[in-house]
Design a protein around this motif. Sequence first.
Motif, PDB file in Angstrom:
ATOM      1  N   MET A 241     -92.708 -57.923 -22.513  1.00 18.25           N
ATOM      2  CA  MET A 241     -91.924 -57.176 -21.527  1.00 18.25           C
ATOM      3  C   MET A 241     -90.608 -56.662 -22.112  1.00 18.25           C
ATOM      4  SD  MET A 241     -93.280 -56.824 -18.486  1.00 18.25           S
ATOM      5  CE  MET A 241     -91.839 -56.627 -17.417  1.00 18.25           C
ATOM      6  N   LEU A 242     -90.224 -57.196 -23.292  1.00 17.17           N
ATOM      7  CA  LEU A 242     -88.971 -56.771 -23.903  1.00 17.17           C
ATOM      8  C   LEU A 242     -88.993 -55.276 -24.233  1.00 17.17           C
ATOM      9  CD1 LEU A 242     -86.210 -57.568 -24.973  1.00 17.17           C
ATOM     10  CD2 LEU A 242     -87.292 -58.243 -27.121  1.00 17.17           C
ATOM     11  N   GLY A 243     -90.139 -54.780 -24.672  1.00 16.96           N
ATOM     12  CA  GLY A 243     -90.246 -53.360 -24.984  1.00 16.96           C
ATOM     13  C   GLY A 243     -89.983 -52.471 -23.784  1.00 16.96           C
ATOM     14  N   PRO A 244     -90.732 -52.643 -22.686  1.00 18.06           N
ATOM     15  CA  PRO A 244     -90.472 -51.818 -21.500  1.00 18.06           C
ATOM     16  C   PRO A 244     -89.054 -51.949 -20.959  1.00 18.06           C
ATOM     17  CG  PRO A 244     -92.600 -52.909 -21.311  1.00 18.06           C
ATOM     18  CD  PRO A 244     -91.942 -53.469 -22.525  1.00 18.06           C
ATOM     19  N   VAL A 245     -88.503 -53.178 -21.005  1.00 17.27           N
ATOM     20  CA  VAL A 245     -87.141 -53.373 -20.494  1.00 17.27           C
ATOM     21  C   VAL A 245     -86.135 -52.619 -21.348  1.00 17.27           C
ATOM     22  CG1 VAL A 245     -85.304 -55.082 -20.184  1.00 17.27           C
ATOM     23  CG2 VAL A 245     -87.610 -55.571 -19.355  1.00 17.27           C
ATOM     24  N   CYS A 246     -86.275 -52.701 -22.688  1.00 18.61           N
ATOM     25  CA  CYS A 246     -85.358 -51.974 -23.566  1.00 18.61           C
ATOM     26  C   CYS A 246     -85.474 -50.465 -23.362  1.00 18.61           C
ATOM     27  CB  CYS A 246     -85.631 -52.333 -25.026  1.00 18.61           C
ATOM     28  SG  CYS A 246     -85.025 -53.956 -25.526  1.00 18.61           S
ATOM     29  N   LEU A 247     -86.695 -49.997 -23.215  1.00 20.82           N
ATOM     30  CA  LEU A 247     -86.888 -48.566 -22.981  1.00 20.82           C
ATOM     31  C   LEU A 247     -86.264 -48.137 -21.660  1.00 20.82           C
ATOM     32  CD1 LEU A 247     -90.561 -48.133 -24.230  1.00 20.82           C
ATOM     33  CD2 LEU A 247     -88.463 -47.431 -25.389  1.00 20.82           C
TER      34      LEU A 247
END
Length: 359
Positions: A241-247
Amino acid sequence: MEPVAGPAQSADMIPARPRGALSLIPGLLACAAVAVAAVAVQALELQLFGRGWIDAIVLAILIGAAVRSVWTPPAVLRPGVEFSARTLLEIAVVLLGASVSAATVMAIGPGLLLGTAVVVTLAVVVSYGLGRLLRLPRRMAVLIACGNAICGNSAIAAVAPVIDADAEDVSAAIAFTAVLGIVVVLLLPLLGAALAMSDVRYGVLAGLTVYAVPQVLAATLPVGPVAAQAGTLIKLVRVLMLGPVCLALAVIVALRGRSDADPDAPPRRVPLGHLLPWFIVGFLLMMGARSLGLIPAAALPVLGWLTTALTVLAMAALGLSTDARAVARSGPRIAAVVTLSLLALVGLALALIGLLALV
């Protein structure tokens, strides 16, 4: 990537790598001493009480932190301790992938996978709201929210360049998550026992609440392999989920068109390694190898033992690296936000477990 030495390359360049490796030895020996002490205490427990009340993994953290509180390790130990606390933990996570098959992932079910994503999203929103309610700066509130909801220090490091967080904000957020992460590892088994949770339920709870992927091992291996597998898989979903949150944060910063520090600063790019760490890729590859039958059955017990041994060693290093006094220097408001955010995350996790009626 370093160039490969050719025939014309001078010989005096060759020893550089061994010197780097040799610098790890003092710290590794210090961590090994703490790990051996933890194993010895667990053996003493078994001899005196017939069972181990506190697992060697947890004992390694306690002993290491106790040593760190009365003695500051010299600089010569730092490379080996840092290597153990990070790299050895990550290797342990990779090896753990051998104990998980695709059938295990499918057994979790789409409801739990979707529920994990929902819990992470809600935890970010709730934690950020608590931070702003207690008048933390916006960037600090975002750092704490992402660190709490996703994966502790790794999430903070990944999110910081996206929101242009300064070093002081990052240091304060990391100081609290480092200490509180250990507290969670120590107290979560007690909560699981108090609630009489099954191994699957406890593993899901650990996966949803423990900050770092490797720390899931410390919180679940004492309970059993089923708890460790469930916890690691759920934690894997949180990390992804870190990817979507950073994006999403990058989009928000871009729409705002400015940062608090520099009104004209564009959003920074986040390294791919922060979005999908190498050890997560390794875990998935090992899991794939296990699912395809590429790992012999006879090797699984050896890999399991090695996973536990590396985790004990890494937890010793984590204890030696953690200064509980850093909490006092970071301020009561940050402490309150981090603590309340963690409690909210535990509440959301228990609500999901109850809603899905896990066995």
